[in-house]
Design a protein around this motif. Structure first.
Motif, PDB file in Angstrom:
ATOM      1  N   ARG A 137     -27.850   9.685 -13.053  1.00  0.00           N
ATOM      2  CA  ARG A 137     -26.959   8.634 -13.545  1.00  0.00           C
ATOM      3  C   ARG A 137     -25.516   8.820 -13.082  1.00  0.00           C
ATOM      4  NH1 ARG A 137     -29.252   6.394 -18.529  1.00  0.00           N
ATOM      5  NH2 ARG A 137     -31.259   7.390 -18.938  1.00  0.00           N
ATOM      6  N   ARG A 138     -25.269   9.689 -12.118  1.00  0.00           N
ATOM      7  CA  ARG A 138     -23.907   9.980 -11.704  1.00  0.00           C
ATOM      8  C   ARG A 138     -23.225   8.753 -11.111  1.00  0.00           C
ATOM      9  NH1 ARG A 138     -23.408  11.961  -6.214  1.00  0.00           N
ATOM     10  NH2 ARG A 138     -21.874  13.471  -6.947  1.00  0.00           N
ATOM     11  N   ARG A 139     -21.880   8.736 -11.182  1.00  0.00           N
ATOM     12  CA  ARG A 139     -21.092   7.567 -10.773  1.00  0.00           C
ATOM     13  C   ARG A 139     -20.772   7.552  -9.285  1.00  0.00           C
ATOM     14  NH1 ARG A 139     -18.453   9.489 -15.275  1.00  0.00           N
ATOM     15  NH2 ARG A 139     -16.603  10.112 -14.087  1.00  0.00           N
ATOM     16  N   ARG A 140     -21.092   8.616  -8.583  1.00  0.00           N
ATOM     17  CA  ARG A 140     -20.792   8.670  -7.151  1.00  0.00           C
ATOM     18  C   ARG A 140     -22.100   8.720  -6.381  1.00  0.00           C
ATOM     19  NH1 ARG A 140     -17.196  13.587  -5.341  1.00  0.00           N
ATOM     20  NH2 ARG A 140     -15.596  12.351  -6.409  1.00  0.00           N
ATOM     21  N   ALA A 141     -22.242   7.854  -5.372  1.00  0.00           N
ATOM     22  CA  ALA A 141     -23.496   7.793  -4.624  1.00  0.00           C
ATOM     23  C   ALA A 141     -23.621   8.940  -3.627  1.00  0.00           C
ATOM     24  CB  ALA A 141     -23.597   6.457  -3.886  1.00  0.00           C
ATOM     25  N   LYS A 142     -22.496   9.419  -3.079  1.00  0.00           N
ATOM     26  CA  LYS A 142     -22.531  10.455  -2.061  1.00  0.00           C
ATOM     27  C   LYS A 142     -23.000  11.781  -2.657  1.00  0.00           C
ATOM     28  CE  LYS A 142     -19.654  12.728   1.434  1.00  0.00           C
ATOM     29  NZ  LYS A 142     -18.286  12.841   2.014  1.00  0.00           N
ATOM     30  N   THR A 143     -23.887  12.455  -1.922  1.00  0.00           N
ATOM     31  CA  THR A 143     -24.424  13.749  -2.357  1.00  0.00           C
ATOM     32  C   THR A 143     -23.734  14.869  -1.588  1.00  0.00           C
ATOM     33  OG1 THR A 143     -26.579  12.782  -2.861  1.00  0.00           O
ATOM     34  CG2 THR A 143     -26.510  15.151  -2.541  1.00  0.00           C
ATOM     35  N   ASP A 144     -23.260  15.895  -2.310  1.00  0.00           N
ATOM     36  CA  ASP A 144     -22.669  17.044  -1.645  1.00  0.00           C
ATOM     37  C   ASP A 144     -23.561  18.262  -1.849  1.00  0.00           C
ATOM     38  OD1 ASP A 144     -22.261  17.742  -4.266  1.00  0.00           O
ATOM     39  OD2 ASP A 144     -20.088  17.696  -4.182  1.00  0.00           O
ATOM     40  N   LEU A 145     -23.153  19.393  -1.262  1.00  0.00           N
ATOM     41  CA  LEU A 145     -23.984  20.594  -1.303  1.00  0.00           C
ATOM     42  C   LEU A 145     -24.159  21.104  -2.727  1.00  0.00           C
ATOM     43  CD1 LEU A 145     -25.519  22.887   0.102  1.00  0.00           C
ATOM     44  CD2 LEU A 145     -23.350  24.090   0.341  1.00  0.00           C
ATOM     45  N   THR A 146     -23.110  21.029  -3.533  1.00  0.00           N
ATOM     46  CA  THR A 146     -23.211  21.513  -4.900  1.00  0.00           C
ATOM     47  C   THR A 146     -24.289  20.754  -5.673  1.00  0.00           C
ATOM     48  OG1 THR A 146     -20.895  22.190  -4.959  1.00  0.00           O
ATOM     49  CG2 THR A 146     -21.960  21.780  -7.061  1.00  0.00           C
TER      50      THR A 146
END
Length: 416
Positions: free
Chosen positions: A265-274
């Motif tokens: 449900r996160r507000r940011r679509a971009k996925t990072d390594l963390t």
């Protein structure tokens, strides 16, 4: 707890948590080296001397170093629990825990009772000093809430785990009878579920919404989880049947499901390594939990137990800790620089993004090969190489962040 409720001005000196964070990858590299040298022994059973040495390099070494460093930072900032003179307290805690973990691992590897006893005593003394200081701070803080409750219970289970571990080390070294060896299940559960699981929960309530832009954990869940998990551990310890540990395992799996739902449900679509490392960790909790349930229900194949250990220790804890380090270390350095520089470099610029992607692939490859090594031990050689490379990449990234901060501060002393 909202970010506005965090007291960043109460954070300890930078050198306090960073010495733990920078030292932790050394233990991971030593564990990888052991895999490379003795892959024919470390993946055949949970109980070989080489496997016990490997396990304690990861748990008493890598994991404990990062967790102690995180607590030095987290307790005053998130719980208002100010440790007594942290710049003094850190010396016996860091030196004792570092040397104690090395001595303990060597004692297991060499089956040498004197080293087991020496390492166990050093580690116990370091943890005891920290526990006394942290217990006093946590009892005196006026702060309340799920994070504070989980921290208190985590520190309590740390003490239980270390006390049982010391008695087991003394028994293996011939200084006590063999009775303490019967407490191995409680030692494992107390360390991984009580100490590790509760500390992860206390941290997740803060860092998952703050760094991954997710909704907060539901209030009913965060208020009840730590106490319910502690109760499940007491139930498992009080009963004599392996099935009594099932509630604790199921609850940890429930935490993983809840965390994955928050991240969905996160507000940011971009996925990072963390985020990728956290998702990997929670997935390994679920799969490792399922294999652990099979063992509790009577599955006697030792390969299942070893695979469950790989998933929980490396797949869950190491993945999660690496993901947190990539956020926490740049963040605390950024906080340190902010009042001192007019233009503070963004946290993302402190890390080398291509190296982070390399770390992800090497780390994940090591996880896959280590899991397969439980069923075909020669695969452990490749796992050792990959995990060793991942530990060096992690250390290089942390050192890069430190150098970046040093260069930024050096501009203050240069003439305009």
């Amino acid at each position: 707890m909202a970010t506005a409720e965090l007291s960043f001005e109460q954070a300890p000196p930078l050198s306090v948590p960073l010495r733990f964070f920078y030292g932790a990858p050394i233990f991971l590299f030593l564990a990888a080296l052991l895999m490379m040298l003795r892959f024919d022994q470390v993946f055949v059973s949970r109980w070989t001397p080489q496997t016990l040495a490997l396990t304690h390099l990861v748990t008493a070494g890598f994991m404990l170093q990062v967790m102690l460093g995180a607590l030095f930072q987290l307790m005053p900032v998130a719980a208002g629990a100010n440790l007594w003179r942290p710049h003094w307290l850190v010396w016996p805690v860091h030196v004792g825990s570092f040397a104690g973990a090395l001595g303990l691992a060597w004692g297991f590897y060499a089956s040498y009772g004197a080293w087991l006893a020496a390492g166990g005593v050093l580690l116990t003394l370091a943890v005891l000093v920290f526990m006394l200081a942290s217990a006093l701070a946590l009892l005196r803080t006026p702060a309340r809430g799920p994070t504070v409750s989980a921290l208190r219970l985590a520190v309590l289970w740390l003490g239980v785990t270390v006390a049982i571990g010391l008695s087991m080390a003394a028994a293996r070294g011939g200084y006590l009878g063999l009775e303490p060896l019967q407490w191995s299940q409680l030692h494992v559960a107390g360390g991984l579920v009580g100490w590790g699981g509760l500390l992860v929960a206390a941290t997740a309530y803060l860092v998952v919404p703050m760094f991954q832009l997710t909704p907060a954990y539901p209030a009913w869940f965060s208020r009840a989880f730590a106490w319910a998990l502690a109760g499940a551990l007491v139930l498992g310890a009080a009963a004599t049947h392996p099935l009594a540990w099932i509630p604790a395992v199921v609850m940890v799996m429930g935490f993983a499901v809840m965390t994955l739902d928050r991240q969905r449900r996160r507000r940011r679509a971009k996925t990072d390594l963390t985020l990728s490392l956290w998702r990997q960790a929670m997935s390994c909790v679920l799969l490792g939990g399922l294999l652990s349930l099979l063992v509790m229900l009577g599955e006697n194949d030792p390969r299942i137990s070893v695979a469950a250990g790989v998933l929980v220790l490396y797949g869950a804890f190491v993945s999660l800790i690496a993901g947190m380090l990539y956020k926490i270390v740049p963040f605390i350095l950024w906080l340190f620089l902010q009042p001192r520089l007019s233009q503070v470099p963004p946290m993302t610029r402190m890390l080398n993004q291509p190296l982070m992607r390399w770390h992800w692939w090497v780390h994940s490859g090591g996880l896959v090969m280590a899991g397969l090594a439980a069923f075909w031990s020669p695969m452990g050689l490749g796992a050792g190489v990959a995990i060793g490379a991942a530990s060096l990449l992690l250390l290089a990234q942390l050192m890069r962040v430190g150098r970046h901060a040093q260069r930024a501060l050096a501009t203050l002393s240069q003439p305009s």
